[in-house]
Design an enzyme around this catalytic site. Sequence first.
Site, short mmCIF file in Angstrom:
data_model
loop_
_atom_site.label_atom_id
_atom_site.label_comp_id
_atom_site.label_asym_id
_atom_site.label_seq_id
_atom_site.Cartn_x
_atom_site.Cartn_y
_atom_site.Cartn_z
N TYR A 1 -5.71 14.16 10.53
CA TYR A 1 -5.06 13.23 11.27
C TYR A 1 -4.70 13.77 12.17
CZ TYR A 1 -5.33 9.24 8.17
OH TYR A 1 -5.99 7.57 7.59
N LYS B 1 -8.10 19.89 -3.17
CA LYS B 1 -9.51 20.44 -3.53
C LYS B 1 -9.83 21.30 -2.79
CE LYS B 1 -13.89 18.05 -3.47
NZ LYS B 1 -14.12 18.44 -4.73
N ASP C 1 -11.29 14.19 -5.83
CA ASP C 1 -12.58 12.78 -6.77
C ASP C 1 -11.77 12.41 -8.32
OD1 ASP C 1 -12.79 15.35 -7.09
OD2 ASP C 1 -14.63 16.13 -6.93
N ASP D 1 -3.93 8.68 1.55
CA ASP D 1 -4.23 7.14 2.61
C ASP D 1 -5.89 6.48 1.09
OD1 ASP D 1 -4.73 5.47 4.83
OD2 ASP D 1 -7.16 6.28 5.91
N ASP E 1 -5.08 3.00 -1.32
CA ASP E 1 -6.30 2.08 -0.78
C ASP E 1 -6.81 1.74 -2.48
OD1 ASP E 1 -5.26 2.00 1.51
OD2 ASP E 1 -7.36 1.02 2.22
C1 IPM Z 1 -2.93 3.33 6.58
C2 IPM Z 1 -3.32 3.34 7.23
C3 IPM Z 1 -3.37 3.85 8.55
C4 IPM Z 1 -3.89 5.12 8.37
C5 IPM Z 1 -4.19 3.43 10.12
C6 IPM Z 1 -4.01 2.32 10.26
C7 IPM Z 1 -4.39 4.45 10.84
O1 IPM Z 1 -5.06 3.20 6.53
O2 IPM Z 1 -0.98 2.89 6.62
O3 IPM Z 1 -2.82 3.33 5.44
O4 IPM Z 1 -4.59 5.95 8.27
O5 IPM Z 1 -2.18 6.24 8.21
MG MG Z 2 -4.70 3.40 5.02
#
Ligand code: IPM
Ligand code: MG
Length: 360
Positions: free
Chosen positions: A139, A190, A222, A246, A250
């Site tokens: 990042y 990884k 993975d 990240d 999700d």
């Molecule tokens: C998160 C989001 C952010 C990230 C984006 C919006 C920059 O996906 O907080 O998970 O990648 O950190």
């Molecule tokens: Mg995210």
Amino acid sequence: MKIAVLGGDGIGPEVTAQSVKALRAVSANSGPQFEMAEALIGDAAYDKFGDPLPASTLEMAGKADAILFGAAGTYESDLRPAESRGGHGLLRLRKHLDLYANFRPCFAFPELIGASTLKREAIEGVDLVVLRELTGDIYFGTPRGVSRDADGQRVGINTMRYTEGEIRRVLHAGFKAARMRRRKLCSVDKANVLETSQLWREVAIEVSRDYPDVELKHEYVDAMAMHLIRRPRDFDVIVTGNIFGDILSDAAAMLTGSIGMLPSASLGEGGRGLYEPVHGSAPDITGKDMANPLASILSTAMMLRHSGGMEAEAQLVERAVRQVLADGYRTGDIMEAGATRLGCDAMGDAVATAILKLKG
Ligand code: IPM
Ligand code: MG
């Protein structure tokens, strides 16, 4: 308690407004008082000030005890250079305040088991935390950018980079968090491919010597994606780098039924933190009063706990969320047969009402 309210883009301001309602309900009838001030961030700030993180917003956030954040970035800004991209405003804010430890607790609400696309047997009883390092990795690593190679072809470059200090401090945060829970830490990397990950694993092993009472395991990212879906109950605290965290968080969101249920706290040294739902700005449902505000409201509970030292009030907000779910209220993303469907605003009202009722 001084709170900077940064709604940001898309559904960010819609869900954040519901958290503000929850806080007002907590304050009612001689509860704790909150000094709240709003400012722009993300594309909204760029459109007005030419900067996704204006100096005035940064200054306000820097003076606050806590930041209640919504979402940043929209599809429109995705292809712009970093300085003019909404999401970049959030990244700069995290970096500026050195909020390196991002806790994303993932808990399967019994009321929502049926809302998940995963089978009941797999997710019942899930209670884990993804601890994502938030201020390093690909990042922020340099060099980065799109340039031309010797043949004139465009090349995109990003750099995965971690210092041992950055790894060590988030590992300490992981071991400490595990100590307060079931004493199991899973470090995700990884290391079979990346040198950054080899260093990550070495440092994890070094740090583990300070925590003989916590069990440390390692998984490749993975494989972890698979384990999260197949046997999520086996995990307690999962610690990993910025990009892996990240993505995995999700995936972990689906264990709760919807990404609209997953809160987060981004912490550094000291009490200040940034609290935000894990979901993004969701341009497709923006302005339609459809978003689920519960992730934001649950983030507010984390804020009361971590930055406010208000454990009782944090639990009050969490109990209110459980209550509205038990009462059968649902937003579209967690809707089930027989439940009552509410919009974002009405869901916020329901939680605020539940808070007032629980206070008696
Ligand atoms: C998160 C989001 C952010 C990230 C984006 C919006 C920059 O996906 O907080 O998970 O990648 O950190
Ligand atoms: Mg995210």
